[in-house]
Design a protein around this motif. Sequence first.
Motif, PDB file in Angstrom:
ATOM      1  N   GLY A 100       0.801  -1.219   0.000  1.00 43.78           N
ATOM      2  CA  GLY A 100       0.000   0.000   0.000  1.00 43.78           C
ATOM      3  C   GLY A 100       0.828   1.259   0.000  1.00 43.78           C
ATOM      4  N   LEU A 101       1.854   1.264   0.832  1.00 44.24           N
ATOM      5  CA  LEU A 101       2.632   2.495   0.999  1.00 44.24           C
ATOM      6  C   LEU A 101       3.873   2.200   1.828  1.00 44.24           C
ATOM      7  N   ALA A 102       4.967   2.791   1.428  1.00 46.74           N
ATOM      8  CA  ALA A 102       6.160   2.861   2.271  1.00 46.74           C
ATOM      9  C   ALA A 102       6.701   1.504   2.713  1.00 46.74           C
ATOM     10  N   SER A 103       6.654   0.547   1.789  1.00 42.60           N
ATOM     11  CA  SER A 103       7.303  -0.738   2.010  1.00 42.60           C
ATOM     12  C   SER A 103       6.947  -1.351   3.359  1.00 42.60           C
ATOM     13  N   ASN A 104       5.678  -1.404   3.632  1.00 38.76           N
ATOM     14  CA  ASN A 104       5.187  -2.044   4.857  1.00 38.76           C
ATOM     15  C   ASN A 104       5.487  -1.281   6.143  1.00 38.76           C
ATOM     16  N   ALA A 105       6.071  -0.105   6.070  1.00 38.74           N
ATOM     17  CA  ALA A 105       6.324   0.638   7.307  1.00 38.74           C
ATOM     18  C   ALA A 105       5.022   0.873   8.090  1.00 38.74           C
ATOM     19  N   PRO A 106       3.924   1.268   7.420  1.00 36.02           N
ATOM     20  CA  PRO A 106       2.674   1.420   8.187  1.00 36.02           C
ATOM     21  C   PRO A 106       2.226   0.103   8.819  1.00 36.02           C
ATOM     22  N   VAL A 107       2.430  -1.005   8.099  1.00 36.73           N
ATOM     23  CA  VAL A 107       2.071  -2.312   8.668  1.00 36.73           C
ATOM     24  C   VAL A 107       2.911  -2.579   9.915  1.00 36.73           C
ATOM     25  N   MET A 108       4.185  -2.267   9.823  1.00 42.14           N
ATOM     26  CA  MET A 108       5.063  -2.495  10.973  1.00 42.14           C
ATOM     27  C   MET A 108       4.655  -1.623  12.157  1.00 42.14           C
ATOM     28  N   MET A 109       4.143  -0.435  11.860  1.00 38.44           N
ATOM     29  CA  MET A 109       3.651   0.423  12.950  1.00 38.44           C
ATOM     30  C   MET A 109       2.402  -0.206  13.596  1.00 38.44           C
ATOM     31  N   ASP A 110       1.540  -0.768  12.741  1.00 41.37           N
ATOM     32  CA  ASP A 110       0.363  -1.476  13.278  1.00 41.37           C
ATOM     33  C   ASP A 110       0.805  -2.621  14.185  1.00 41.37           C
TER      34      ASP A 110
END
Lengths: 426, 415
Positions: free
Chosen positions: B392-402
């Motif tokens: 979705g965006l930023a190479s999974n960085a948002p997922v890692m934040m989740d």
Amino acid sequence: MKNFDEFSRPMEYTSPMDSHLRSAIRNWAQKEVMPFRRNFDEDWMDHKLIEPAFDKLMGNKGLGLQKALFPSEVGGWGLGQSDYLFRSSLIIAEEIGRADTGMAVASMCAFWPLITITVSPYLNMDLCRQIAPMFVNADNAVFAANAMTEPQGGSDVENMELIKGKTLKTTARLEGEEWVINGHKLWPTNSGGVSSLFGVPCTTNPGSDDPDAFAFIFVPVKTPGVTEGNPYEKAGMAADKNSDIWFDQVRVPKSYRAHGPGKDKDAFYQLISMGQAASCGFLTGAMMNMYERLYTFVSTRTYNNRPLKENDAIAGIIGRIAGDIDICRILAHEAAMIGDRRNMPYGDPIISLKTVGRIRNIKDFVSDRAIDILGQAMDVLGSYGADREWDIEKHWRDIKIIQLWMGGKQLCQMEAARWFFNCETL
Amino acid sequence: MNKNLDAIFLYPLTWVDDEARMFADTAREWANKEIISDRLNYQKNYQKLFIEKRRILSVDIGFQRLVLPEDNGGFGWNTPSSAPGIMNVFSEIGRADAATGYVTALKYAIFATIAMEHNMNKKLCDILAPQYLADEIKTLSLILPGAGRAGEETPLFKGRAIRARIEEKEDAFILDGEALRPMGCGADADLFCIACADSDNRPCLAFVPAETKGVIKGDPIRQTGLDACKNADITLKKVKIPKENCIKRDGAIMELYAWLNLLLGGVSIGAAMNFHEILDEWAQSRVIKGAEPMKENPLCAFVLAEVADDIATARLINFSLSHIMAQPDKWGKVGGKGIYTFAQMIGARVQRLSLNALNRGMELMGSAGYAKEWHVEKHWRDIKTIQSHLAGLASNAPVMMDVSNFFYNSPEVQK
């Protein structure tokens, strides 16, 4: 950092031609390639967009790059005899690769078979005099191809240290003053109707691993008995055409053999290190262009309503990407310098196990990093990563083949192991 | 999967019941008959055959109605307990063609937000199912929160920008949004499911028929893979939809992410398993060093092992995710924070493993892995495209934040 030019390279290695070559090719790329490259994929068969750009790079109507290797006595630039051969080639590879690695490969593979007769100490002036005119007098691009891979052999021909050409099925038989060639080759860059000249590794004694049996013979494409297939459709690299080639009772003058028994193998083996060093340039060029596009994206798109690059986690990712480009560029220059030290007292011949192993090792490393970070850059773009308009996905598709060619990753690992661990039976 | 693949890429058999296995068999028959046995022709006439083969799967066989309750003419797989079975079916589809799997997964995930037993929106189901899951093939597209534009302040979904706005006007909702990027199929969509924010900046989902006045499709986007899922940016200019076409239920967007990660994981695993079949044939028939079959060379065997390891691991962990999703009484509902987090975490890992399997295996196939003739490069491009869209965006960085927030209670990282 002001722009991509500031990625590290050892300035001590810089050739006197560096700035001139860079600026000439960069101007060409900006004008002739960048505006059109997003449509190259659809142009893979016809090259209606690609061919005019090649003409302005290679032919006399443009930069005349196809003259570069030939000695000045036959109208060339004399690069083959220069101490800066590898470094200048790296610059060319990097600058064209930044725009389009397919064009970089195709244009530099036009030189590839010619290395066997133009680079000291394997200069063959008689053959240069016969072959040079078709390149140095042409207004438009003239291509050559190194027709080496065979259906049954895969990368065997590049694995000279072990196989020594014994699996070659393409044969050369001397009849009077002519070589008679029979065989089948696959995948040469610049086949499929592009080239005017093939360099053909073949054997004069099938099944033999005697170095004397390995022959490298030039074959003009229009010679009777030469047939090319249609180009293969591929994942990328549209500017690089590849096809099958068949040689059926093809006759060429005896003088078209690069050198003769024993020496052909060594002259041919130079191609490995040269090809691998240039590959590093293709890769760093693509990586630097990816950086340019990525820079725009992470500066203009947001997470948490702040530019992506200003988020600590994302900065960690893009920082690593840029860091890898920096390191890979240094390594690419080192690979070129290893080649250019060949005539120095502290250097090693291009065909030495040490040179081959070290340059292959660098190419293997740079390929791996390139594939990894181009893929990561696509993911940074997320939903936009697969979008052709951002150019990164094209580089990602294009560069995969660089890792795969010339024996691929595994042969790089073997050559490195042979050198670094003195392996004797691999 | 064919028997041989199921026998070597082990999975928890008891999690897939007989009915689900029957659906998987049907999908496998479709894959073998319609696509895999006719690959060269399929590749040559891809755009045309994609529609035809997808119609056979979705309409004739009826897979698009899997998620619908029986009342709506569906198969009644509208409970989370169907997750392992449906994931398995999507692997069968992905084995044949990831793009078909992708469009089918989008459709399933979108309808899951209104058709699942626990969140059933009967009114909307009754409106949409006859129009979009009937006898004609219809395409659905999904616009999720994603990258914002510098200089824009938008409502956020866990840090991701929600760039579409929805406003209540008398008996309807009005939507606006500029150059929104769908996950796929934007150019061909008949119905859009759009994550948007209301006047209180609350995330909701709007169902927007493509022919609605004010829906503007941009030029088709050329992309790395999933060639048949023609995408285009979408602009919404005062688009009016009935009130019932908007759902404001908490967790609806998280539920979408959970289903997408599971199903698209299944698709990529299926593509990777088909790659395994191709690679297996290659490694057996290819002779290297003039003497030995490739698979008998220890260095090549090492790479083959990594390919198999990646695919087997991806399949097992994706089944684990499906098992967790199937038991809301134990692990919470699909739209809950726990499942959402696990789905994203495992989904990202499954895509990485699947792509790595392709990347490594292609090394052994040399140029053949890169040529369209061998079908490997298509799987490679398709999986990469799925991975980027899912990130979705930023190479999974948002997922890692989740993930970090879930495990370490660090909500500030998402602000």
